[in-house]
Motif scaffolding. Structure first.
Motif, short mmCIF file in Angstrom:
data_model
loop_
_atom_site.label_atom_id
_atom_site.label_comp_id
_atom_site.label_asym_id
_atom_site.label_seq_id
_atom_site.Cartn_x
_atom_site.Cartn_y
_atom_site.Cartn_z
N PRO A 238 0.80 -1.24 0.00
CA PRO A 238 0.00 0.00 0.00
C PRO A 238 0.82 1.28 0.00
O PRO A 238 0.28 2.36 0.12
N LYS A 239 2.15 1.14 -0.16
CA LYS A 239 3.03 2.31 -0.14
C LYS A 239 3.23 2.88 -1.54
O LYS A 239 4.37 3.17 -1.93
N THR A 240 2.16 3.00 -2.30
CA THR A 240 2.29 3.63 -3.61
C THR A 240 2.64 5.10 -3.42
O THR A 240 2.43 5.68 -2.35
N VAL A 241 3.18 5.71 -4.47
CA VAL A 241 3.51 7.13 -4.42
C VAL A 241 2.20 7.93 -4.39
O VAL A 241 1.36 7.78 -5.29
N ARG A 242 2.03 8.75 -3.38
CA ARG A 242 0.76 9.45 -3.18
C ARG A 242 0.85 10.92 -3.55
O ARG A 242 1.83 11.58 -3.24
N GLU A 243 -0.21 11.42 -4.17
CA GLU A 243 -0.29 12.83 -4.53
C GLU A 243 -1.07 13.62 -3.48
O GLU A 243 -0.61 14.60 -2.94
N GLN A 244 -2.28 13.17 -3.18
CA GLN A 244 -3.14 13.86 -2.22
C GLN A 244 -3.27 13.10 -0.90
O GLN A 244 -3.20 13.69 0.17
N SER A 245 -3.49 11.78 -1.00
CA SER A 245 -3.72 11.00 0.21
C SER A 245 -3.70 9.51 -0.13
O SER A 245 -3.75 9.12 -1.30
N GLU A 246 -3.66 8.71 0.89
CA GLU A 246 -3.79 7.26 0.73
C GLU A 246 -5.19 6.92 0.22
O GLU A 246 -5.36 6.02 -0.62
N THR A 247 -6.19 7.65 0.69
CA THR A 247 -7.56 7.42 0.23
C THR A 247 -7.68 7.64 -1.26
O THR A 247 -8.34 6.87 -1.97
N GLU A 248 -7.03 8.69 -1.76
CA GLU A 248 -7.09 8.95 -3.20
C GLU A 248 -6.55 7.77 -3.99
O GLU A 248 -7.13 7.34 -4.99
N TYR A 290 -16.04 8.22 1.81
CA TYR A 290 -14.74 7.71 2.24
C TYR A 290 -13.88 8.88 2.67
O TYR A 290 -13.65 9.82 1.90
N LEU A 291 -13.44 8.85 3.92
CA LEU A 291 -12.70 9.96 4.50
C LEU A 291 -11.26 10.00 4.00
O LEU A 291 -10.66 8.96 3.71
N GLU A 292 -10.73 11.21 3.93
CA GLU A 292 -9.32 11.37 3.60
C GLU A 292 -8.45 10.76 4.71
O GLU A 292 -8.69 10.99 5.90
N TRP A 293 -7.44 10.02 4.31
CA TRP A 293 -6.56 9.34 5.26
C TRP A 293 -5.21 9.14 4.59
O TRP A 293 -5.12 8.83 3.41
N ASP A 294 -4.16 9.33 5.35
CA ASP A 294 -2.81 9.09 4.84
C ASP A 294 -1.97 8.62 6.01
O ASP A 294 -1.55 9.41 6.86
N SER A 295 -1.73 7.31 6.08
CA SER A 295 -1.15 6.69 7.27
C SER A 295 0.11 7.39 7.76
O SER A 295 0.30 7.57 8.97
N ASP A 296 0.99 7.77 6.84
CA ASP A 296 2.24 8.41 7.25
C ASP A 296 2.39 9.83 6.72
O ASP A 296 3.48 10.39 6.75
N TYR A 297 1.29 10.41 6.24
CA TYR A 297 1.30 11.79 5.73
C TYR A 297 2.40 11.97 4.68
O TYR A 297 3.09 13.00 4.64
N SER A 298 2.56 10.98 3.81
CA SER A 298 3.63 11.03 2.82
C SER A 298 3.21 11.62 1.49
O SER A 298 4.04 11.75 0.58
N CYS A 309 -2.82 21.89 -1.91
CA CYS A 309 -2.72 21.17 -0.64
C CYS A 309 -3.83 20.14 -0.57
O CYS A 309 -4.95 20.38 -1.03
N SER A 310 -3.53 18.98 -0.01
CA SER A 310 -4.58 17.99 0.22
C SER A 310 -5.53 18.50 1.31
O SER A 310 -5.18 19.38 2.09
N LEU A 311 -6.73 17.94 1.34
CA LEU A 311 -7.72 18.36 2.34
C LEU A 311 -7.39 17.84 3.73
O LEU A 311 -8.02 18.22 4.71
N LEU A 312 -6.42 16.95 3.82
CA LEU A 312 -6.15 16.26 5.06
C LEU A 312 -5.21 17.05 5.97
O LEU A 312 -4.07 17.30 5.64
N SER A 313 -5.71 17.45 7.15
CA SER A 313 -4.85 18.02 8.18
C SER A 313 -4.40 16.95 9.15
O SER A 313 -3.25 16.89 9.56
N ARG A 314 -5.35 16.07 9.49
CA ARG A 314 -5.08 15.06 10.50
C ARG A 314 -5.95 13.85 10.23
O ARG A 314 -7.15 13.99 9.96
N ASN A 315 -5.37 12.66 10.27
CA ASN A 315 -6.16 11.45 10.10
C ASN A 315 -7.28 11.40 11.13
O ASN A 315 -7.07 11.67 12.31
#
Length: 424
Positions: A238-248, A290-298, A309-315
């Motif tokens: 699941p560690k694909t290269v992310r642009e906005q979030s893991e959810t995206e 589906y909520l925005e989520w990014d396990s490691d904010y990467s 900027c992604s919409l995600l401030s905090r998981n």
């Protein structure tokens, strides 16, 4: 601020599954937005504008995003195509045809080393984003799959050929190519060096188009490059290269992994599809979003300032993105349903579609009525944005990525029983 008490919505809103009549009205209102907002140009002959920009000025008017994007034109063509398929509306079929013609007759390079390439926009003629190209071609591929016409299928194959010729041995391309600044040796390196960019945001829909075309036309090269690229991308999951979030990334993988399984029939690909769905379910809100989520904010756009900027401030924040994440879900879940026949996946579609119907803008302002804003607070059931995002603010509306993709996805759900026969 308002000078009067404001009644807030209840803390626990009543959420419902999307009903056919409700979803039909929702999709119809979204389709009407293209004309009422002035986004559709000359009935489709002139393409479609990108949509509404971030800026809202002191007098209340909102900035128009004027570029004519190839992907938005193709996605709008897809929305009109599905409407015509659902209703038999002749004008929608004609508009779909005009927009599809604009993609290939106006925006496709015909000669030279870039022959086949679909230009990014009418003002960025030398820029190629492969996933944007792919989404412009979806309407052509789906029309052929559903037996509704093959007029532009050769041009679609020409576009795929350009992309394959500039794809690395690992089946991946870089984020974009700027052909104006590239030498012949630069082009050759694209084909001889690994793209090494396992990112669904930039590569997944491109690879999906290769797989669907290869499946339909028994094109061995498209199948081989598409499968190789998806294997490289999914190897990083699941560690694909992310642009906005893991959810995206998860949302954008639904359709490509569905078509991977459709093309290969391999049990491991079916299991991968269910893995993606289960991962998405882990961030589903009671509303169906589906909520925005990014396990490691990467993600590249995570917590940025002075730009996009992604919409995600905090998981854990109750925030849904309808530009980069939830907009891909209706079509993605329906394609997953079509290739598996799993009614549980269709139930997930209905739950999510109910959220989309409740989040659709209802306004006396024709510029926004029937559309969806970029961000949404699913607890407050209100439009949401971050103050540091100057790329796509709270009231930004993307014609293709958001409105057209959602509309086409909703209609594909309404056409469930008719369309599933084409996947047997």
């Amino acid at each position: 601020l308002c000078g009067t008490p404001v009644e807030l919505p209840p803390a626990e809103p009543a959420y419902t599954l999307g009903r056919s009549s409700e979803l039909g009205a929702c999709a119809q209102a979204a389709l009407h937005w293209f004309e009422a907002s002035g986004t559709l140009l000359d009935g489709g002959n002139g393409g479609v504008l990108e949509g509404l920009g971030t800026e809202i000025y002191p007098d209340g008017h909102q900035k128009i995003a004027f570029p004519i994007r190839t992907d938005c034109c193709g996605e709008a063509a897809m929305a009109y195509f599905f409407h015509a398929l659902a209703t038999g509306d002749a004008e929608s079929r004609a508009r779909s045809g005009r927009l599809e013609a604009y993609v290939y007759d106006v925006m496709q390079v015909k000669t030279g080393r870039c022959a086949g390439m679909l230009r990014w926009t009418d003002v960025a003629w030398e820029v190629c984003y492969q996933d944007d190209m792919a989404r412009a071609m979806l309407v052509t591929l789906l029309k052929a799959l559903y037996g509704q016409g093959r007029e532009y299928l050769p041009q679609c194959r020409m576009a795929l050929e350009f992309l394959m010729n500039t794809t690395g041995p690992d089946g991946l391309r870089p984020a974009r190519t700027d052909n104006l600044n590239m030498t012949q040796s630069d082009f050759e390196r694209l084909h001889t060096q690994n793209g090494a960019f396992p990112c669904a945001h930039y590569n997944a829909f491109y690879l999906a188009c290769l797989l669907l075309y290869g499946k339909m036309e028994r094109d061995a090269r498209c199948l081989e490059v598409g499968e190789r690229g998806m294997r490289s991308l999914l190897a990083a999951y699941p560690k694909t290269v992310r642009e906005q979030s893991e959810t995206e990334e998860l949302c954008r993988l639904l359709l490509p992994v569905s078509w991977l399984y459709y093309a290969t029939g391999k049990e491991a690909d079916l299991e991968m599809l269910y893995t993606v769905i289960r991962s998405l379910e882990a961030v589903r809100h009671p509303s169906g979003a589906y909520l925005e989520w990014d396990s490691d904010y990467s993600a590249a756009c995570s917590r940025q300032e002075g730009g996009e900027c992604s919409l995600l401030s905090r998981n854990g924040d109750p925030v849904a993105d309808l530009l980069y994440s939830n907009n891909w879900v209706p079509m993605g879940l329906m394609q997953a349903y079509f290739v598996t026949g799993d009614e549980n996946i269709y139930a997930l579609f209905l739950r999510h579609a109910g959220f989309l119907a409740s989040a659709q803008i209802s306004s006396r302002n024709a510029k926004i009525n029937g559309a969806w804003a970029r961000g949404y607070d699913v607890d407050m059931m209100e439009v949401f944005g971050l103050p540091n995002d100057v790329g796509w603010g709270p009231w930004a509306v993307e014609s293709g990525w958001t409105v057209a993709e959602i509309t086409a996805g909703l209609y594909s759900g309404l056409l469930k029983d008719k369309l599933k026969e084409f996947y047997r």
